[in-house]
Design a protein around this motif. Sequence first.
Motif, PDB file in Angstrom:
ATOM      1  N   GLY A 152       0.772  -1.230   0.000  1.00  0.00           N
ATOM      2  CA  GLY A 152       0.000   0.000   0.000  1.00  0.00           C
ATOM      3  C   GLY A 152       0.802   1.277   0.000  1.00  0.00           C
ATOM      4  O   GLY A 152       0.256   2.362   0.258  1.00  0.00           O
ATOM      5  N   HIS A 153       2.097   1.191  -0.306  1.00  0.00           N
ATOM      6  CA  HIS A 153       2.918   2.405  -0.300  1.00  0.00           C
ATOM      7  C   HIS A 153       2.511   3.358  -1.423  1.00  0.00           C
ATOM      8  O   HIS A 153       2.206   2.942  -2.530  1.00  0.00           O
ATOM      9  CB  HIS A 153       4.395   2.037  -0.466  1.00  0.00           C
ATOM     10  N   GLU A 154       2.526   4.642  -1.114  1.00  0.00           N
ATOM     11  CA  GLU A 154       2.286   5.687  -2.103  1.00  0.00           C
ATOM     12  C   GLU A 154       3.503   6.613  -2.129  1.00  0.00           C
ATOM     13  O   GLU A 154       4.244   6.706  -1.169  1.00  0.00           O
ATOM     14  CB  GLU A 154       1.032   6.497  -1.739  1.00  0.00           C
ATOM     15  N   GLY A 155       3.689   7.308  -3.232  1.00  0.00           N
ATOM     16  CA  GLY A 155       4.803   8.243  -3.325  1.00  0.00           C
ATOM     17  C   GLY A 155       5.985   7.656  -4.053  1.00  0.00           C
ATOM     18  O   GLY A 155       5.912   6.583  -4.660  1.00  0.00           O
ATOM     19  N   ASP A 199      13.251   5.685  -5.150  1.00  0.00           N
ATOM     20  CA  ASP A 199      14.581   6.134  -4.757  1.00  0.00           C
ATOM     21  C   ASP A 199      15.324   5.062  -3.968  1.00  0.00           C
ATOM     22  O   ASP A 199      16.531   4.855  -4.151  1.00  0.00           O
ATOM     23  CB  ASP A 199      14.484   7.418  -3.936  1.00  0.00           C
ATOM     24  N   LEU A 200      14.607   4.363  -3.088  1.00  0.00           N
ATOM     25  CA  LEU A 200      15.238   3.284  -2.326  1.00  0.00           C
ATOM     26  C   LEU A 200      15.702   2.165  -3.252  1.00  0.00           C
ATOM     27  O   LEU A 200      16.807   1.627  -3.103  1.00  0.00           O
ATOM     28  CB  LEU A 200      14.264   2.714  -1.301  1.00  0.00           C
ATOM     29  N   GLY A 201      14.849   1.809  -4.208  1.00  0.00           N
ATOM     30  CA  GLY A 201      15.220   0.765  -5.155  1.00  0.00           C
ATOM     31  C   GLY A 201      16.457   1.133  -5.945  1.00  0.00           C
ATOM     32  O   GLY A 201      17.341   0.296  -6.161  1.00  0.00           O
ATOM     33  N   CYS A 202      16.528   2.389  -6.367  1.00  0.00           N
ATOM     34  CA  CYS A 202      17.704   2.838  -7.127  1.00  0.00           C
ATOM     35  C   CYS A 202      18.946   2.863  -6.241  1.00  0.00           C
ATOM     36  O   CYS A 202      20.051   2.548  -6.705  1.00  0.00           O
ATOM     37  CB  CYS A 202      17.440   4.220  -7.722  1.00  0.00           C
ATOM     38  N   ASP A 238      10.184  12.730   1.665  1.00  0.00           N
ATOM     39  CA  ASP A 238       8.840  12.484   2.199  1.00  0.00           C
ATOM     40  C   ASP A 238       8.790  11.348   3.216  1.00  0.00           C
ATOM     41  O   ASP A 238       7.748  10.718   3.413  1.00  0.00           O
ATOM     42  CB  ASP A 238       7.851  12.229   1.058  1.00  0.00           C
ATOM     43  N   LEU A 239       9.928  11.081   3.882  1.00  0.00           N
ATOM     44  CA  LEU A 239       9.972  10.108   4.960  1.00  0.00           C
ATOM     45  C   LEU A 239      10.399  10.792   6.254  1.00  0.00           C
ATOM     46  O   LEU A 239      11.209  11.724   6.240  1.00  0.00           O
ATOM     47  CB  LEU A 239      10.962   8.978   4.636  1.00  0.00           C
ATOM     48  N   ALA A 240       9.887  10.289   7.358  1.00  0.00           N
ATOM     49  CA  ALA A 240      10.288  10.833   8.658  1.00  0.00           C
ATOM     50  C   ALA A 240      11.767  10.561   8.905  1.00  0.00           C
ATOM     51  O   ALA A 240      12.291   9.529   8.467  1.00  0.00           O
ATOM     52  CB  ALA A 240       9.443  10.198   9.758  1.00  0.00           C
ATOM     53  N   PRO A 241      12.459  11.471   9.603  1.00  0.00           N
ATOM     54  CA  PRO A 241      13.890  11.274   9.886  1.00  0.00           C
ATOM     55  C   PRO A 241      14.187   9.936  10.552  1.00  0.00           C
ATOM     56  O   PRO A 241      15.213   9.313  10.260  1.00  0.00           O
ATOM     57  CB  PRO A 241      14.236  12.456  10.800  1.00  0.00           C
ATOM     58  N   THR A 242      13.311   9.486  11.462  1.00  0.00           N
ATOM     59  CA  THR A 242      13.551   8.205  12.129  1.00  0.00           C
ATOM     60  C   THR A 242      13.507   7.041  11.141  1.00  0.00           C
ATOM     61  O   THR A 242      14.284   6.080  11.262  1.00  0.00           O
ATOM     62  CB  THR A 242      12.507   7.962  13.227  1.00  0.00           C
TER      63      THR A 242
END
Length: 298
Positions: A70-73, A78-81, A140-144
Amino acid sequence: MSTDSAAILDLGFTERLSVVRAAIEQRLDELLPESGNERDLVALAMRDSALAPGKRMRPVLLMLIAQGLGHEGTAALDLGCAVELIHAASLVLDDMPCMDNASLRRGKPTVHLKFGEDVAILTAVALLSRAFGVIASIADLAPTIRTQLVELAANAVGMQGLVRGQFLDLRDGQHSRSAEDIAMTNDLKTGVLFGAIVDMAWLISHGAENARAPLQNFAMELGQAFQMYDDLCDGCSDTGKDSGKDLGKSTFVSVYGEEKVKAQLHLHLANAETHLRQVFNDVHMIEGFMAMVFKKRF
């Protein structure tokens, strides 16, 4: 769900996979821009190694799992790359004369032959640096969450993952090894990075806690299958890389023979699909992609 994500899900298998792969290729090109200086050999070698045609199995898998959760964005892209950059760096190092001493990778001369050993080492370092920079800067991810992602990548690369696996393979591979030792090396060389991939997808998707263990089990089964597939392909001449590099090396193929390893490979894939079905109701995209990766020969 974002409009782009919904549009992708409305497509058929082939079309969806093409969209995912095209997005990966475009983003990799953006992350490794041309320097405009033909003397900047490290920049040229980074693009040459990371943008060379490949299966993109790791980024595709990360994106498909994240979408299934259910991930959006764009974080999954970017993680995959970033994972693909890590993988590219590991291949540059694996091919070096002090390691596998390979001359071909993805149908092209290896980086150390084309650009020199000094440039190859610097290229691997630069690719790793770029990968961690990409992970740390996903907006668009929280720092943690970003911190946990960086830690996952670091553990997958270091002495709990790729580095230790490669060391064990280099030092122990030429000697007789037990099945347990070979499996452990395979886990470190391949399975741990797959484990990081599914954990990354789970984290950015805020997945349910009870989904994490089945996804990890899926990753470990897939890692073993992939390494067996790679070993079985060692004698093939059309893989885009040197053949016969495992001659004299202690692998499952040398210990048990091709037929038994093929049977075990299919068992690992079946187990992987079982774990996958514990998490997803609809697994046809991921299973279809896995079938594409493994069906060519075995």
